[in-house]
Design a protein around this motif. Sequence first.
Motif: not given
Length: 90
Positions: A7-13, A18-19, A27-30
């Motif tokens: 959970l700690t690694v997931f939240v940190a990464v 984000l951003g 986002m540009l590819f999509a």
Amino acid sequence: MEYKVLLTVFVAVFIAELGDKTQLATMLFAADKEVSKLAVFIGASLALIVASGMGVLAGGIISQYISEKHLHYIAGVGFIGIGIWMLLKA
């Protein structure tokens, strides 16, 4: 499995990505109407998996030669250095 570490690694990464320019590139590819959104998702996911795998391997190898405490100091100084450099460039 150590769920606290997971959970700690997931939240940190997750927060770090984000951003991030990786997310913006994805986002540009999509945004291209002719491109499969599933292909973009799978490609971006695989890239993050491979990059994370390289980080885990490198961390495992480096930790054999440098103590965890010193690695934390090195990472902290690195992040502070990048922050100062970005402030000076702004």
